[in-house]
Design a protein around this motif. Sequence first.
Motif, PDB file in Angstrom:
ATOM      1  N   SER A  20      -6.798  27.759 -18.331  1.00 13.61           N
ATOM      2  CA  SER A  20      -7.865  27.887 -17.708  1.00 13.61           C
ATOM      3  C   SER A  20      -9.224  27.250 -18.370  1.00 13.61           C
ATOM      4  O   SER A  20     -10.239  26.988 -17.826  1.00 13.61           O
ATOM      5  CB  SER A  20      -8.350  29.178 -17.196  1.00 13.61           C
ATOM      6  N   THR A  40       1.539  27.936 -15.087  1.00 11.56           N
ATOM      7  CA  THR A  40       1.429  28.817 -13.753  1.00 11.56           C
ATOM      8  C   THR A  40       2.892  29.241 -13.176  1.00 11.56           C
ATOM      9  O   THR A  40       3.942  28.257 -13.764  1.00 11.56           O
ATOM     10  CB  THR A  40       0.496  28.595 -12.865  1.00 11.56           C
ATOM     11  N   ALA A  62     -11.488  28.798 -14.302  1.00 10.35           N
ATOM     12  CA  ALA A  62     -10.817  30.195 -13.985  1.00 10.35           C
ATOM     13  C   ALA A  62      -9.886  30.146 -12.865  1.00 10.35           C
ATOM     14  O   ALA A  62      -8.923  31.023 -12.846  1.00 10.35           O
ATOM     15  CB  ALA A  62     -11.721  31.007 -13.891  1.00 10.35           C
ATOM     16  N   ASP A  63     -10.013  28.875 -12.136  1.00 10.74           N
ATOM     17  CA  ASP A  63      -8.799  28.950 -10.944  1.00 10.74           C
ATOM     18  C   ASP A  63      -8.185  27.602 -11.182  1.00 10.74           C
ATOM     19  O   ASP A  63      -8.777  26.601 -10.321  1.00 10.74           O
ATOM     20  CB  ASP A  63      -9.805  29.148  -9.651  1.00 10.74           C
ATOM     21  N   GLY A  66      -7.061  26.011  -7.547  1.00  7.49           N
ATOM     22  CA  GLY A  66      -7.929  25.663  -6.672  1.00  7.49           C
ATOM     23  C   GLY A  66      -8.733  24.656  -7.260  1.00  7.49           C
ATOM     24  O   GLY A  66      -9.050  23.704  -6.172  1.00  7.49           O
ATOM     25  N   ARG A  67      -8.886  24.400  -8.465  1.00  5.88           N
ATOM     26  CA  ARG A  67      -9.563  23.030  -8.972  1.00  5.88           C
ATOM     27  C   ARG A  67      -8.739  21.769  -8.701  1.00  5.88           C
ATOM     28  O   ARG A  67      -9.153  20.941  -8.087  1.00  5.88           O
ATOM     29  CB  ARG A  67      -9.686  23.237 -10.333  1.00  5.88           C
ATOM     30  N   GLU A  83       1.246  30.761  -1.078  1.00 11.11           N
ATOM     31  CA  GLU A  83       1.122  31.711  -2.272  1.00 11.11           C
ATOM     32  C   GLU A  83       2.307  32.606  -2.063  1.00 11.11           C
ATOM     33  O   GLU A  83       2.616  33.161  -3.278  1.00 11.11           O
ATOM     34  CB  GLU A  83      -0.175  32.640  -1.694  1.00 11.11           C
ATOM     35  N   THR A  86       4.668  30.418  -4.064  1.00 11.26           N
ATOM     36  CA  THR A  86       3.992  29.777  -5.185  1.00 11.26           C
ATOM     37  C   THR A  86       4.308  28.459  -5.251  1.00 11.26           C
ATOM     38  O   THR A  86       4.564  27.735  -6.276  1.00 11.26           O
ATOM     39  CB  THR A  86       4.338  30.701  -6.519  1.00 11.26           C
TER      40      THR A  86
END
Length: 94
Positions: A20, A40, A62-63, A66-67, A83, A86
Amino acid sequence: MWSWAVLLTALFLFGARPVSAQSFEGVALRDVISRVEAATSYRFLYRDALIAGQTVSVDLGADPIGRVTDLIRSLGLGVRVDEERTQVLVYPVT
């Protein structure tokens, strides 16, 4: 012996950065995806030709999922995040 323990502890504390906190400048998208996958539980599914030659600059923050998905979308590709499994599916937008 004690000095080795101190040295190893210092290297671990100051040398390790979580995914992150990572920033990338002019790096192959494939390398960024690989780093996120290693840090991850997510796996990216894509045809290599879709991302071949793509260099990017990104701060994962932090994500990281998402980034990276936002970054992939900005390149004109579609992204679907599952999700439950995954997985992140990257596909061409027609």
